[in-house]
Design an enzyme around this catalytic site. Structure first.
Site, PDB file in Angstrom:
ATOM      1  N   PHE A 179       0.986  -1.253   0.007  1.00 34.51           N
ATOM      2  CA  PHE A 179      -0.025   0.030  -0.030  1.00 34.51           C
ATOM      3  C   PHE A 179       0.765   1.288   0.051  1.00 34.51           C
ATOM      4  O   PHE A 179       0.270   2.284  -0.335  1.00 34.51           O
ATOM      5  CB  PHE A 179      -0.847   0.183   1.294  1.00 34.51           C
ATOM      6  CG  PHE A 179      -1.789  -1.117   1.477  1.00 34.51           C
ATOM      7  CD1 PHE A 179      -2.964  -0.847   0.690  1.00 34.51           C
ATOM      8  CD2 PHE A 179      -1.710  -1.959   2.194  1.00 34.51           C
ATOM      9  CE1 PHE A 179      -4.087  -1.811   0.846  1.00 34.51           C
ATOM     10  CE2 PHE A 179      -2.681  -3.126   2.291  1.00 34.51           C
ATOM     11  CZ  PHE A 179      -3.915  -2.835   1.766  1.00 34.51           C
ATOM     12  N   SER A 231      -5.014   1.822  -9.024  1.00 32.54           N
ATOM     13  CA  SER A 231      -5.949   3.012  -8.938  1.00 32.54           C
ATOM     14  C   SER A 231      -6.819   2.830 -10.356  1.00 32.54           C
ATOM     15  O   SER A 231      -6.248   2.681 -11.388  1.00 32.54           O
ATOM     16  CB  SER A 231      -5.546   4.101  -8.520  1.00 32.54           C
ATOM     17  OG  SER A 231      -6.502   5.005  -8.696  1.00 32.54           O
ATOM     18  N   TYR A 273       0.402  11.411 -10.465  1.00 33.85           N
ATOM     19  CA  TYR A 273      -0.188  10.314  -9.567  1.00 33.85           C
ATOM     20  C   TYR A 273      -0.641   9.077 -10.263  1.00 33.85           C
ATOM     21  O   TYR A 273      -0.278   7.991 -10.200  1.00 33.85           O
ATOM     22  CB  TYR A 273      -1.301  10.853  -8.495  1.00 33.85           C
ATOM     23  CG  TYR A 273      -1.997   9.667  -7.709  1.00 33.85           C
ATOM     24  CD1 TYR A 273      -1.451   8.942  -6.898  1.00 33.85           C
ATOM     25  CD2 TYR A 273      -3.399   9.275  -7.967  1.00 33.85           C
ATOM     26  CE1 TYR A 273      -1.934   7.858  -6.175  1.00 33.85           C
ATOM     27  CE2 TYR A 273      -4.078   8.155  -7.386  1.00 33.85           C
ATOM     28  CZ  TYR A 273      -3.265   7.817  -6.661  1.00 33.85           C
ATOM     29  OH  TYR A 273      -3.975   6.377  -5.812  1.00 33.85           O
ATOM     30  N   LYS A 282       1.045   5.204 -10.923  1.00 36.22           N
ATOM     31  CA  LYS A 282       0.495   3.905 -10.482  1.00 36.22           C
ATOM     32  C   LYS A 282       0.474   2.974 -11.965  1.00 36.22           C
ATOM     33  O   LYS A 282       0.817   1.964 -11.863  1.00 36.22           O
ATOM     34  CB  LYS A 282      -1.117   4.187 -10.085  1.00 36.22           C
ATOM     35  CG  LYS A 282      -1.163   4.692  -8.732  1.00 36.22           C
ATOM     36  CD  LYS A 282      -0.952   3.605  -7.742  1.00 36.22           C
ATOM     37  CE  LYS A 282      -0.798   4.198  -6.106  1.00 36.22           C
ATOM     38  NZ  LYS A 282      -0.293   3.215  -5.220  1.00 36.22           N
ATOM     39  N   ARG A 329     -19.540   8.492  -9.388  1.00 33.50           N
ATOM     40  CA  ARG A 329     -18.377   7.628  -9.051  1.00 33.50           C
ATOM     41  C   ARG A 329     -19.095   6.314  -8.423  1.00 33.50           C
ATOM     42  O   ARG A 329     -19.976   6.328  -8.101  1.00 33.50           O
ATOM     43  CB  ARG A 329     -17.527   8.239  -8.116  1.00 33.50           C
ATOM     44  CG  ARG A 329     -16.899   9.678  -8.462  1.00 33.50           C
ATOM     45  CD  ARG A 329     -15.762   9.524  -9.570  1.00 33.50           C
ATOM     46  NE  ARG A 329     -15.231  10.551 -10.169  1.00 33.50           N
ATOM     47  CZ  ARG A 329     -15.695  11.531 -10.850  1.00 33.50           C
ATOM     48  NH1 ARG A 329     -16.628  11.087 -11.701  1.00 33.50           N
ATOM     49  NH2 ARG A 329     -14.757  12.578 -11.430  1.00 33.50           N
TER      50      ARG A 329
HETATM   51  C1  UD1 Z   1      -9.895  11.236  -6.734  1.00 34.25           C
HETATM   52  C2  UD1 Z   1      -8.712  11.253  -7.568  1.00 34.25           C
HETATM   53  C3  UD1 Z   1      -8.176  10.137  -7.969  1.00 34.25           C
HETATM   54  C4  UD1 Z   1      -8.054   9.113  -6.843  1.00 34.25           C
HETATM   55  C5  UD1 Z   1      -9.320   9.244  -6.021  1.00 34.25           C
HETATM   56  C6  UD1 Z   1      -8.912   8.256  -4.640  1.00 34.25           C
HETATM   57  C7  UD1 Z   1      -8.881  13.544  -8.607  1.00 34.25           C
HETATM   58  C8  UD1 Z   1      -9.014  14.222  -9.876  1.00 34.25           C
HETATM   59  N1  UD1 Z   1      -9.165  12.101  -8.800  1.00 34.25           N
HETATM   60  O1  UD1 Z   1     -10.999  10.677  -7.627  1.00 34.25           O
HETATM   61  O2  UD1 Z   1      -7.279  10.081  -8.745  1.00 34.25           O
HETATM   62  O3  UD1 Z   1      -7.632   7.817  -7.212  1.00 34.25           O
HETATM   63  O4  UD1 Z   1      -9.645  10.382  -5.535  1.00 34.25           O
HETATM   64  O5  UD1 Z   1     -10.131   8.323  -3.907  1.00 34.25           O
HETATM   65  O6  UD1 Z   1      -8.637  13.919  -7.545  1.00 34.25           O
HETATM   66  N2  UD1 Z   1     -16.228  16.645  -5.075  1.00 34.25           N
HETATM   67  C9  UD1 Z   1     -16.778  17.632  -4.873  1.00 34.25           C
HETATM   68  N3  UD1 Z   1     -16.387  18.615  -3.817  1.00 34.25           N
HETATM   69  C10 UD1 Z   1     -15.444  18.187  -3.114  1.00 34.25           C
HETATM   70  C11 UD1 Z   1     -14.461  16.859  -3.356  1.00 34.25           C
HETATM   71  C12 UD1 Z   1     -14.870  16.154  -4.490  1.00 34.25           C
HETATM   72  O7  UD1 Z   1     -17.698  18.228  -5.520  1.00 34.25           O
HETATM   73  O8  UD1 Z   1     -15.008  18.902  -2.323  1.00 34.25           O
HETATM   74  C13 UD1 Z   1     -16.734  15.772  -6.326  1.00 34.25           C
HETATM   75  C14 UD1 Z   1     -15.761  15.662  -7.506  1.00 34.25           C
HETATM   76  O9  UD1 Z   1     -15.750  16.708  -8.342  1.00 34.25           O
HETATM   77  C15 UD1 Z   1     -15.972  14.168  -8.096  1.00 34.25           C
HETATM   78  C16 UD1 Z   1     -16.622  13.628  -6.723  1.00 34.25           C
HETATM   79  O10 UD1 Z   1     -16.980  14.359  -6.149  1.00 34.25           O
HETATM   80  O11 UD1 Z   1     -17.138  14.509  -9.090  1.00 34.25           O
HETATM   81  C17 UD1 Z   1     -15.875  12.425  -6.281  1.00 34.25           C
HETATM   82  O12 UD1 Z   1     -14.395  13.292  -5.887  1.00 34.25           O
HETATM   83  P1  UD1 Z   1     -13.305  12.471  -5.073  1.00 34.25           P
HETATM   84  O13 UD1 Z   1     -13.744  12.070  -3.840  1.00 34.25           O
HETATM   85  O14 UD1 Z   1     -12.222  13.569  -5.135  1.00 34.25           O
HETATM   86  O15 UD1 Z   1     -12.819  11.370  -6.101  1.00 34.25           O
HETATM   87  P2  UD1 Z   1     -12.360  11.399  -7.724  1.00 34.25           P
HETATM   88  O16 UD1 Z   1     -12.103  12.651  -8.100  1.00 34.25           O
HETATM   89  O17 UD1 Z   1     -13.082  10.227  -8.277  1.00 34.25           O
END
Ligand code: UD1
Length: 349
Positions: free
Chosen positions: A91, A135, A159, A163, A242
């Site tokens: 990890f 990932s 990142y 990976k 997601r």
């Molecule tokens: C992110 C990373 C990804 C990583 C994964 C681990 C990015 C672009 N991608 O994925 O590489 O493997 O985390 O879990 O950072 N969101 C909001 N407000 C926030 C935070 C998130 O609206 O404060 C939205 C984002 O736009 C996204 C969704 O929530 O649509 C999920 O976001 P997040 O939890 O950061 O995951 P990923 O973007 O899918």
């Protein structure tokens, strides 16, 4: 197979996996730098497994994955004690997308070079079984939904590149045919939730980047409101979708991967670990509000760079080959994550 080295085992996914492995009867050595995790997670893992003390079936070595001689000693000492390391779950690594953009070389060094060092030492000690934390980020902005393992590998940030590069390095090592490597690259989707006891969970350093821990911190009052990165995406409610997977399902996926490798021929096995179901940001907020009975205030802001509209896993390979699939719901992720947050408002601090 009995003795497992778990690099990065004190972290979020690592600690939950340690618990599952202890319950399955394995002995563990955790090797962790503790720069982004706390040894308290492992004390809690011991508590949950009914083990009295470190050293009994779980020991902790504090160290950086790039520290060749220290890692070498861990393998040597285990052999001398008559408990040679049979397999490694790897990890350890850096995981912030934003940091990887500003400090890419750090990601090449820790994630890629760190894994190369580990692989070298494993070969020195005739240890050939490795489960690697990959990932879904390596798929970049794939248009194919659900995403299967055969989709193009096109990471869009350092990142993700780190990976994908490790996966490539492991493939090259396997196809050299020099060693009977058994490797599983587990491509995680979005890990969330916590152990149902509320004793272990996610404890991000600083302000969380990810949706789940951020929502949780708004609910507990550490952050005042959630910023939603765009509500004009091409999805039914305008927010991105997601595949959120409960961390206990993910932890069990590691156990299944170990069993799978043990039973099968040397190979490099690349597999998605997700639920196969996508939820939008609004759906997550709603599920969290229902589970916690808390209102999550939010505002809609500009899109975040590098985000994609929809991302969820094709899970058929994991089911077919490892007989693994996610059993827990988004609702239980919210309930368990909230229990952890409520009983540990400041994480392990
Ligand atoms: C992110 C990373 C990804 C990583 C994964 C681990 C990015 C672009 N991608 O994925 O590489 O493997 O985390 O879990 O950072 N969101 C909001 N407000 C926030 C935070 C998130 O609206 O404060 C939205 C984002 O736009 C996204 C969704 O929530 O649509 C999920 O976001 P997040 O939890 O950061 O995951 P990923 O973007 O899918």
């Amino acid at each position: 197979m009995k003795n497992i080295l778990v690099t990065g085992g004190a972290g979020f996914i690592g600690s939950h996996t340690c618990l599952v492995l202890l319950e399955a009867g394995y002995n563990l050595i955790v090797f962790d730098s503790l720069i982004n995790s706390s040894s308290k997670s492992l004390s809690r893992v011991l508590e949950l497994s009914g083990i009295n003390d470190f050293g009994e079936r779980l020991s902790l070595v504090k160290g950086d994955i790039r520290n060749f001689s220290l890692l070498q000693d861990v393998f040597k000492n285990s052999k001398e004690k008559g408990m040679p390391i049979d397999a490694v779950i790897h990890f350890a690594g850096l995981k912030s997308v934003s940091e990887s953009i500003t400090e890419p070389l750090k990601y090449w060094d820790v994630n890629v070079n760190g894994t190369r060092i580990l692989l070298d030492i494993m070969q020195d000690h005739d240890c050939y079984t490795l489960v690697f934390s990959s990932s879904a980020t390596i798929y970049g902005s794939s248009q194919q939904m659900p995403i299967s393992e055969s989709a193009d590998i096109k990471p869009i940030n350092p990142y993700g590149t780190s990976k994908a590069s490790v996966e490539q390095m492991l493939s090259d090592a396997f196809y050299s045919n020099l060693y009977p490597l058994k490797v599983a690259c587990l491509r995680y989707f979005n890990p969330v939730g916590a152990h149902p006891s509320g004793l272990i969970g996610e404890d991000p350093l600083g302000i969380p980047d990810n949706l789940f821990p951020f929502v949780s911190q708004v609910a507990i009052g550490r952050e005042s409101l959630l910023r939603i990165f765009g509500a004009d995406w091409n999805t039914p409610d305008g927010t991105p979708i997601r595949d959120y997977i409960h961390v206990m399902d993910l932890a069990e996926g590691h156990l299944c991967a170990l069993n799978y490798l043990e039973k099968n021929q040397p190979q490099i096995f690349k597999v998605n670990l997700g639920t196969g179901r996508g939820y939008s940001v609004f759906e997550v907020i709603n599920a969290f509000e229902v589970a916690t009975d808390k209102k999550i205030p939010y505002e809609i802001v500009d899109r975040r760079k590098g985000d994609v509209a929809v991302n969820y896993a094709d899970i058929s390979l994991a089911k077919r080959e490892m007989n693994w699939y996610a059993k827990r719901t988004l609702n239980s992720s919210c309930i368990d994550g909230w229990r952890w947050q409520l009983s540990n408002p400041n994480g392990y601090k």
